[in-house]
Design an enzyme around this catalytic site. Structure first.
Site, PDB file in Angstrom:
ATOM      1  N   GLU A 299     -11.184   8.989   2.148  1.00  0.00           N
ATOM      2  CA  GLU A 299     -12.591   8.607   1.719  1.00  0.00           C
ATOM      3  C   GLU A 299     -13.946   9.165   2.285  1.00  0.00           C
ATOM      4  OE1 GLU A 299     -15.044   5.042   1.728  1.00  0.00           O
ATOM      5  OE2 GLU A 299     -14.360   4.727  -0.136  1.00  0.00           O
TER       6      GLU A 299
ATOM      7  N   ASP B 230      -2.225  12.097  -3.051  1.00  0.00           N
ATOM      8  CA  ASP B 230      -2.148  13.447  -3.011  1.00  0.00           C
ATOM      9  C   ASP B 230      -2.436  13.975  -4.518  1.00  0.00           C
ATOM     10  OD1 ASP B 230      -1.474  14.115  -0.489  1.00  0.00           O
ATOM     11  OD2 ASP B 230       0.444  13.238  -1.251  1.00  0.00           O
TER      12      ASP B 230
ATOM     13  N   GLU C 279       4.419   4.973   4.063  1.00  0.00           N
ATOM     14  CA  GLU C 279       3.917   6.353   4.345  1.00  0.00           C
ATOM     15  C   GLU C 279       5.020   7.171   4.950  1.00  0.00           C
ATOM     16  OE1 GLU C 279       2.433   9.522   4.282  1.00  0.00           O
ATOM     17  OE2 GLU C 279       0.764   7.947   4.275  1.00  0.00           O
TER      18      GLU C 279
ATOM     19  N   GLU D 235       0.838  -1.224   0.001  1.00  0.00           N
ATOM     20  CA  GLU D 235       0.013   0.006   0.063  1.00  0.00           C
ATOM     21  C   GLU D 235       0.801   1.108  -0.036  1.00  0.00           C
ATOM     22  OE1 GLU D 235      -3.006   0.330   2.946  1.00  0.00           O
ATOM     23  OE2 GLU D 235      -3.716   2.347   2.341  1.00  0.00           O
TER      24      GLU D 235
ATOM     25  N   LYS E 143      -2.646  21.516  -9.721  1.00  0.00           N
ATOM     26  CA  LYS E 143      -2.076  22.355 -10.654  1.00  0.00           C
ATOM     27  C   LYS E 143      -1.178  21.516 -11.760  1.00  0.00           C
ATOM     28  CE  LYS E 143      -1.712  25.941  -7.078  1.00  0.00           C
ATOM     29  NZ  LYS E 143      -0.908  26.573  -5.882  1.00  0.00           N
TER      30      LYS E 143
ATOM     31  N   ASP F 261      10.150   7.543   0.536  1.00  0.00           N
ATOM     32  CA  ASP F 261       9.302   7.560  -0.659  1.00  0.00           C
ATOM     33  C   ASP F 261       9.185   5.972  -1.231  1.00  0.00           C
ATOM     34  OD1 ASP F 261       8.815   7.759  -3.341  1.00  0.00           O
ATOM     35  OD2 ASP F 261       9.461   9.790  -3.309  1.00  0.00           O
TER      36      ASP F 261
HETATM   37  C1  LIG Z   1      -4.162  12.075   0.703  1.00  0.00           C
HETATM   38  S1  LIG Z   1      -3.250  10.960   1.759  1.00  0.00           S
HETATM   39  C2  LIG Z   1      -4.371   9.661   1.893  1.00  0.00           C
HETATM   40  C3  LIG Z   1      -3.991   8.584   2.640  1.00  0.00           C
HETATM   41  C4  LIG Z   1      -4.619   7.335   2.879  1.00  0.00           C
HETATM   42  N1  LIG Z   1      -4.566   6.613   1.558  1.00  0.00           N
HETATM   43  C5  LIG Z   1      -6.335   7.564   2.721  1.00  0.00           C
HETATM   44  O1  LIG Z   1      -7.247   7.290   1.924  1.00  0.00           O
HETATM   45  O2  LIG Z   1      -6.806   7.986   3.990  1.00  0.00           O
HETATM   46  C6  LIG Z   1      -1.933  10.560   0.606  1.00  0.00           C
HETATM   47  C7  LIG Z   1      -0.864   9.768   1.571  1.00  0.00           C
HETATM   48  O3  LIG Z   1       0.060   9.529   0.525  1.00  0.00           O
HETATM   49  C8  LIG Z   1       1.480   9.721   1.192  1.00  0.00           C
HETATM   50  N2  LIG Z   1       2.562   9.732   0.150  1.00  0.00           N
HETATM   51  C9  LIG Z   1       2.442  10.683  -0.933  1.00  0.00           C
HETATM   52  N3  LIG Z   1       3.227  10.184  -1.653  1.00  0.00           N
HETATM   53  C10 LIG Z   1       3.967   9.137  -1.272  1.00  0.00           C
HETATM   54  C11 LIG Z   1       5.200   8.503  -1.655  1.00  0.00           C
HETATM   55  N4  LIG Z   1       5.919   8.827  -2.813  1.00  0.00           N
HETATM   56  N5  LIG Z   1       5.594   7.456  -0.816  1.00  0.00           N
HETATM   57  C12 LIG Z   1       4.877   7.238   0.379  1.00  0.00           C
HETATM   58  N6  LIG Z   1       3.888   7.914   0.887  1.00  0.00           N
HETATM   59  C13 LIG Z   1       3.623   9.033  -0.105  1.00  0.00           C
HETATM   60  C14 LIG Z   1       1.261  11.186   1.724  1.00  0.00           C
HETATM   61  O4  LIG Z   1       2.274  11.551   2.854  1.00  0.00           O
HETATM   62  C15 LIG Z   1      -0.183  11.038   2.345  1.00  0.00           C
HETATM   63  O5  LIG Z   1      -0.224  10.684   3.552  1.00  0.00           O
END
Ligand SMILES: C[S@@+](CC[C@H](N)C(=O)[O-])C[C@H]1O[C@@H](n2cnc3c(N)ncnc32)[C@H](O)[C@@H]1O
Length: 236
Positions: free
Chosen positions: A218, A145, A89, A64, A149, A123
């Protein structure tokens, strides 16, 4: 590096890998961490970190990306004890949130941890380069995310530059689940997936399919009147 073999030492490889050119995420730290959160990160997290050099052979391996507060990851490991899940994460408060559900306060060093869960807190693209080819049975990307933009499109995880990394690690037939509530990102996913050869890409559905636990983002989207779409892509 042999693309098909797990590396001998994750740290060596983390240094050897070029940093990804674009950050795909926002903050990695939110509010100042409380003592309990600090204990979770310094004492509990090392007990759960995914180390590619350590033998681990679950019947299926799932990943995930961006687990947020971890509700989906925890529901999946509860529902599928035979599966190993690596949950990624980078956001410290999110990592603490998942860990706090696993260990009672004061038991950070000793509480038993689920044997079918590992965490990756760098990452996710670095992990995608470290994993052996065709090692993953399933991938989740839930409410990434959106980077709405136009000048930030390179930061979107669903991206022509990321697809080959996913194509390499997913087994033929493996499922990749994606959800998004952001209209710009929804259009973007359709466009990117229409123009690629690696995945079968049936159209999304507007109701969350069964066996797909909900997430915090969600719930927020639904409360605020946005309409998520749910995709299931399949590695050819
Ligand atoms: C908008 S949140 C959604 C979190 C969760 N999946 C949910 O639906 O509640 C997106 C998450 O992805 C993480 N994230 C974004 N790019 C990432 C990456 N390259 N590697 C690991 N985590 C990442 C961010 O830190 C953020 O917590």
């Amino acid at each position: 590096m042999g693309e098909d073999r797990p590396c001998a030492s994750a740290e060596v490889h983390l240094r050897a890998l070029k940093p990804p050119p674009e950050r795909l995420y926002g903050r990695v730290r939110g509010h100042q961490l409380r003592p309990r959160q600090q204990r979770l990160l310094t004492v509990t997290l090392p007990r759960l970190v995914y180390r590619p050099e350590e033998p681990w052979h679950p019947r299926e391996l799932w990943l995930e990306v961006g687990f947020g507060s971890g509700e989906h990851a925890l529901a999946q490991i509860d529902g599928h004890p035979e599966v190993g899940l690596i949950a990624c994460e980078v956001y410290a408060n999110g990592i603490c949130s998942l860990l706090s559900r696993l260990v009672p306060d004061g038991c950070e060093a000793i509480a038993p941890l689920p044997p079918n869960l590992r965490l990756w807190t760098e990452d996710a693209r670095i992990l995608l380069r470290l994993l052996p080819a065709r090692s993953l049975d399933r991938l989740f990307l839930l409410f990434p995310d959106p980077w709405p933009k136009a000048r930030h499109t390179k930061r979107r995880f669903v991206h022509p530059g990321v697809l080959p990394l996913l194509g390499r690690v997913l087994k033929p037939g493996a499922e990749w689940r994606v959800a998004s509530d952001d209209p710009t990102y929804q259009g973007w996913v359709k466009e990117v997936m229409a123009g690629q050869p690696l995945f079968e890409a049936p159209p999304p559905v507007a109701e969350r399919p069964e066996g797909w636990p909900p997430t915090r983002y969600e719930a927020k989207a639904l409360r605020e009147g946005r309409r998520p779409l749910y995709w299931r892509f399949f590695r050819r």
